[in-house]
Scaffold this active site. Structure first.
Site, short mmCIF file in Angstrom:
data_model
loop_
_atom_site.label_atom_id
_atom_site.label_comp_id
_atom_site.label_asym_id
_atom_site.label_seq_id
_atom_site.Cartn_x
_atom_site.Cartn_y
_atom_site.Cartn_z
N THR A 1 0.50 15.36 -10.42
CA THR A 1 1.62 15.31 -11.32
C THR A 1 2.77 14.52 -10.51
O THR A 1 3.21 14.92 -11.68
CB THR A 1 1.74 16.75 -12.06
OG1 THR A 1 2.00 17.82 -10.59
CG2 THR A 1 0.04 17.15 -12.43
N ARG B 1 1.50 26.02 -10.79
CA ARG B 1 2.34 26.26 -12.36
C ARG B 1 1.72 25.03 -13.02
O ARG B 1 1.82 24.57 -14.36
CB ARG B 1 3.59 25.83 -12.25
CG ARG B 1 4.34 24.78 -11.90
CD ARG B 1 5.47 24.93 -11.51
NE ARG B 1 6.77 23.77 -11.07
CZ ARG B 1 6.63 23.41 -9.98
NH1 ARG B 1 6.22 24.45 -8.91
NH2 ARG B 1 7.30 21.43 -8.96
N CYS C 1 10.08 4.90 1.67
CA CYS C 1 9.83 3.63 0.90
C CYS C 1 11.03 2.92 1.20
O CYS C 1 10.23 1.60 1.63
CB CYS C 1 10.13 4.31 -0.40
SG CYS C 1 11.40 5.26 -0.85
N SER D 1 13.86 7.11 -9.31
CA SER D 1 11.87 7.19 -8.88
C SER D 1 12.14 7.63 -7.68
O SER D 1 11.58 8.79 -7.24
CB SER D 1 11.76 6.42 -9.63
OG SER D 1 11.73 4.99 -9.01
N LYS E 1 16.08 7.77 8.72
CA LYS E 1 15.02 7.10 8.64
C LYS E 1 14.37 5.75 9.10
O LYS E 1 13.18 5.40 9.79
CB LYS E 1 14.60 7.67 7.79
CG LYS E 1 14.14 9.07 7.69
CD LYS E 1 13.80 9.43 6.04
CE LYS E 1 13.50 11.47 5.62
NZ LYS E 1 13.22 11.51 3.81
N HIS F 1 13.24 -0.63 -5.91
CA HIS F 1 14.44 -1.07 -4.21
C HIS F 1 15.05 -2.11 -4.23
O HIS F 1 13.87 -2.91 -4.29
CB HIS F 1 13.88 0.41 -3.12
CG HIS F 1 14.07 1.67 -2.91
ND1 HIS F 1 14.00 2.46 -4.31
CD2 HIS F 1 13.23 2.49 -2.73
CE1 HIS F 1 13.85 4.13 -4.54
NE2 HIS F 1 13.89 3.86 -2.70
C1 2RA Z 1 15.03 7.87 -2.17
N1 2RA Z 1 13.55 7.35 0.42
O1 2RA Z 1 14.67 7.02 -2.28
C2 2RA Z 1 13.99 8.07 -0.05
C3 2RA Z 1 12.58 9.24 -0.81
N2 2RA Z 1 11.32 8.48 -1.17
O2 2RA Z 1 15.29 8.66 -2.06
#
Ligand code: 2RA
Length: 340
Positions: A11, A39, A130, A160, A215, A243
Site C-alpha cells: 500500500t 491496519r 534511490c 515522495s 549512503k 530526483h
Molecule cells: C529519500 N532516499 O529520498 C530517501 C529514502 N527514499 O527520502
C-alpha cells in the site's frame, strides 16, 4: 512457467509502483499475493487490470513462494525478511537494512548484475538508496572508460522519497500558503518545504553529514569500486516525484565531453537529452513514470585536469526503488533462479 511472487508493503508508494512495474514489464508471475500491516489489511491495490486485496504480513507464511519484494521500513524488515528467506523465498529488499552487509549483494542490474550470484548466502538481495541508483547508472560506463577518482554530488530530492506523508505535507503546505486559515505546521520535514529547500535528509551523523549523504558514499563504493571518493550534499526540494543530481567527476585520465556523451548515449538504462539550448535538458517533472536515467548538461570541468559535469534525473520511485527491484528479479531469473 513463472514465479510465485509476494509484494510486502503493497500500500506504500514503492509497493504500489512495484506492482505497476511487474505488470508493465510482464514479469513471469504464476501467482501473486500482496501483504501489508494489519491496519492496512484488506486494502485494494492494482496489479495490471486486476485488483488484489492486501493480507496481513504478520500472519503470512512465505513457504512455497519464490520471490518477495520488500518495501517496508527497516524495523519490520528485520522481523519478516529473515523468516521469508529461511522459508526458501528470495528476498529483494528496498530498505537500508541489508545494503551494507558483506553477505548481501547490493545490486543495480545495469552496473553489477553479476553480484546477484551471491544471493544464496542469506537468500536476500538489497536494493540501493534511490539517490545512489540513478548516480551509479551514469557513473559506471564512464568509470569503465576513464576510472573515476572523485565525485562531488548535490542532490535535489523529491518529497515522495519521504513517502506519502512527505507528498501530503508539500500539498497541504502549498495550499495553506495561499489559504492561511488552513495553515498546517511542518511535521514530516524539519522546516517548510513549500517554496523552500531543506539541506537535510535522514539523520545527522558525527561528522556533520547526513545518513543520506553517507549512503551515497558507501553504496557507490560497494556497487562500483571502493576506491572512488564521493562527497554528497542531499537536499529535499518541493517536487512530488523525480530526483535530480548535479554531479562533478574527476577522472584518473582525461575524458572529452563528446566522448563522454557518446559513451552515455550507448549505456544501459541511460537516455541522454543534452542540447545547449533552451529546454535542451531533462527536469524531474518529465521523468515521472519513465524507466530511464536521464543525463543532461554534459560538459568539461576546466577547473581541474580531468573533470566533467553532469545533470542526472530519474523517477525515484522507479529506477530509484521499484524498477530496480524488479530488474534484480529479472536478472536473477536470467542468471539462475529457475522458474517452476
Ligand atoms: C529519500 N532516499 O529520498 C530517501 C529514502 N527514499 O527520502
Amino acid at each position: 512457467m513463472g514465479y510465485k511472487v509476494v509484494v510486502v508493503g503493497a500500500t506504500g508508494n514503492v509497493g504500489r509502483e512495484m506492482l505497476n512495474i511487474l505488470a508493465e514489464r510482464q514479469f513471469p508471475v504464476d501467482e501473486i499475493t500482496v501483504l501489508a500491516s494489519r491496519r492496512s489489511m484488506g486494502t485494494d491495490v492494482s496489479f495490471g487490470d486486476k485488483t488484489l486485496k492486501t493480507k496481513d504480513l504478520e500472519q503470512f507464511d512465505f513457504t512455497g513462494w519464490d520471490i518477495a519484494f520488500f518495501a517496508i521500513g527497516s524495523d519490520a524488515t528485520k522481523i519478516h525478511a529473515p523468516r521469508a528467506a529461511k522459508s526458501g523465498c528470495v528476498v529483494i529488499d528496498n530498505s537500508s537494512l541489508y545494503r551494507y552487509d558483506a553477505d548481501v549483494p547490493l545490486v543495480v542490474p545495469e552496473v553489477n548484475p553479476e553480484a546477484v550470484d551471491g544471493y544464496a548466502k542469506k537468500n536476500i538481495i538489497a536494493n540501493p538508496n534511490c539517490s545512489t541508483a540513478q548516480m551509479v547508472v551514469a557513473l559506471k560506463p564512464l568509470h569503465d572508460r576513464a576510472r573515476i577518482k572523485r565525485v562531488v554530488v548535490s542532490t535535489y530530492q523529491s518529497v515522495s522519497g519521504a513517502g506519502k506523508e512527505g507528498m501530503d505535507e508539500l500539498w497541504d503546505q502549498t495550499k495553506s500558503i495561499y489559504n492561511p486559515v488552513d495553515n498546517k505546521p511542518a511535521t514530516k520535514f524539519t522546516k517548510q518545504i513549500a517554496f523552500n529547500v531543506i539541506p537535510h535528509i535522514d539523520s545527522f551523523m558525527e561528522d556533520g553529514s547526513t545518513k543520506e549523504e553517507w549512503k551515497m558514499v558507501v553504496e557507490t563504493k560497494k556497487i562500483i569500486d571502493k576506491s572512488i571518493k564521493v562527497t554528497a550534499t542531499c537536499v529535499r526540494v518541493p517536487v512530488f516525484v523525480g530526483h535530480a543530481e548535479a554531479i562533478n567527476i574527476e577522472f584518473e585520465d582525461f575524458l572529452d565531453e563528446d566522448e563522454a556523451r557518446e559513451i552515455l548515449s550507448n549505456a544501459p538504462g541511460v537516455l541522454v537529452v543534452d542540447k545547449r539550448e533552451d529546454g535542451g535538458y531533462v527536469t524531474p517533472v518529465e521523468c515521472v513514470g519513465d524507466f530511464a536515467t536521464f543525463v543532461s548538461r554534459i560538459r568539461q570541468d576546466s577547473t581541474i585536469d580531468n573533470g566533467l559535469n553532469l545533470w542526472v534525473v530519474s523517477d525515484n520511485l522507479r529506477k530509484g526503488a521499484a524498477l530496480n527491484a524488479v530488474q534484480i528479479a529479472e536478472t536473477l531469473g536470467q542468471r539462475m533462479l529457475k522458474k517452476h
